[in-house]
Design a protein around this motif. Structure first.
Motif, mmCIF file in Angstrom:
data_model
loop_
_atom_site.group_PDB
_atom_site.id
_atom_site.type_symbol
_atom_site.label_atom_id
_atom_site.label_comp_id
_atom_site.label_asym_id
_atom_site.label_seq_id
_atom_site.Cartn_x
_atom_site.Cartn_y
_atom_site.Cartn_z
ATOM 1 N N THR A 100 -3.671 0.331 -2.941
ATOM 2 C CA THR A 100 -3.032 -0.947 -2.620
ATOM 3 C C THR A 100 -2.924 -1.766 -3.886
ATOM 4 N N ALA A 151 -8.088 1.245 -4.880
ATOM 5 C CA ALA A 151 -7.926 2.647 -4.483
ATOM 6 C C ALA A 151 -9.193 3.125 -3.801
ATOM 7 N N GLY A 173 0.906 8.724 -8.514
ATOM 8 C CA GLY A 173 1.224 7.715 -7.509
ATOM 9 C C GLY A 173 2.141 6.653 -8.063
ATOM 10 N N SER A 189 -5.425 10.167 -1.441
ATOM 11 C CA SER A 189 -6.120 8.887 -1.364
ATOM 12 C C SER A 189 -5.108 7.769 -1.161
ATOM 13 N N ARG A 190 -5.593 6.607 -0.793
ATOM 14 C CA ARG A 190 -4.724 5.476 -0.514
ATOM 15 C C ARG A 190 -4.968 4.386 -1.546
ATOM 16 N N SER A 194 0.833 -1.211 0.000
ATOM 17 C CA SER A 194 0.000 0.000 0.000
ATOM 18 C C SER A 194 0.863 1.256 0.000
ATOM 19 N N ALA A 195 0.283 2.361 -0.442
ATOM 20 C CA ALA A 195 0.957 3.664 -0.446
ATOM 21 C C ALA A 195 -0.080 4.755 -0.600
ATOM 22 N N ARG A 196 0.314 5.988 -0.231
ATOM 23 C CA ARG A 196 -0.569 7.141 -0.428
ATOM 24 C C ARG A 196 -0.248 7.809 -1.755
#
Length: 251
Positions: A161, A175, A245, A158-159, A151-153
């Motif tokens: 994975t 997302a 992202g 928003s986040r 996962s990451a921002r």
């Protein structure tokens, strides 16, 4: 209105193309004319079948051709006495033309509605089937025994994975809270193959709840990460914007 004139109104009556006065006169005529009663029933049934038929689009020149023929083609005259036919022939011909024009216009309209309804139903079916296929492909990766996630921002806050299954050689991006792309743009996904970005498809339109679940197109291969960029509709061969992202793929 003479009996001869009334005989010519069956088509217009079946298609509700008479004014109130003419319709009232024809209603009275039907009570004493079994032949017209039968013809009206047959024409009404035919109009209903036209509305339900699956038809092809009419060629663009059809309307012009039909409108030209209206003034040239006569309806077969009713079998009446010579006295009735001779009383007011001009008005009878006028009603014949009107009835034929009304029949053609309504039949063309019903055909157009049938085509539109069929196309809408077919498009809805195709969209539903495509959505089912996307959901099934996502579920297959998420349920894989060797599924791993990272996962990451994103820049939007928003986040996201990414879930990878080595046995399937497939990956899914999840997302939450992802905003809609700018007008006239789409989100495109990319595999990072050692610094070379390989397209993994464009994301479908955002759901109302802002939650996305998309299987990336193509095999994972030796990719080390996943990127998301904003691109023109249909996507680009190479990223044309900075990524919003970047996510490392799980080991």
């Amino acid at each position: 209105m003479t009996t001869a004139e009334l005989h010519t109104l069956t088509g217009a009556y079946a298609l509700h193309a008479l004014d109130d006065e003419e319709r009232a006169a024809f209603d009275r005529h039907l009570a004493d004319c079994p032949a017209c009663t039968t013809e009206v029933a047959e024409l009404t049934a035919t109009a209903a079948r036209l509305g339900l038929a699956e038809t092809a689009d009419a060629p663009p020149e059809m309307k012009d051709r039909v409108m030209r023929r209206i003034g040239e083609v006569r309806q077969e005259p009713p079998r009446t006495t010579a006295v009735d036919s001779a009383r007011r022939p001009g008005r009878a011909r006028r009603f014949t033309g009107l009835a034929l024009a009304a029949c053609l216009a309504v039949a063309a309209g019903l055909s157009g509605v049938a085509v539109w309804q069929h196309q809408e139903a077919e498009q809805a079916r195709q969209r539903a089937e495509a959505a089912e296929r996307r959901a099934a492909s996502v579920a297959r990766v998420l349920a894989a025994p060797d599924a791993r996630s990272q996962s990451a921002r994103l820049d939007s806050g928003s986040r996201a994975t990414v879930v990878v299954s080595a046995s399937l050689d497939e990956a899914v991006l999840l997302a939450a809270g992802l905003p809609a792309p700018p007008a006239g743009k789409v989100y495109q996904l990319w595999f990072d193959d050692g610094g070379t970005m390989r397209s993994a498809g464009v994301m479908p339109p955002s759901r109302d709840d802002g939650v996305e679940a998309v299987r990336l197109e193509g095999g994972v291969g030796e990719a080390s990460g996943v990127g998301i960029t904003v691109e023109p509709p249909g996507g680009s061969r190479r990223p044309s914007s900075d990524p919003i992202g970047l996510l490392d793929l799980p080991a």
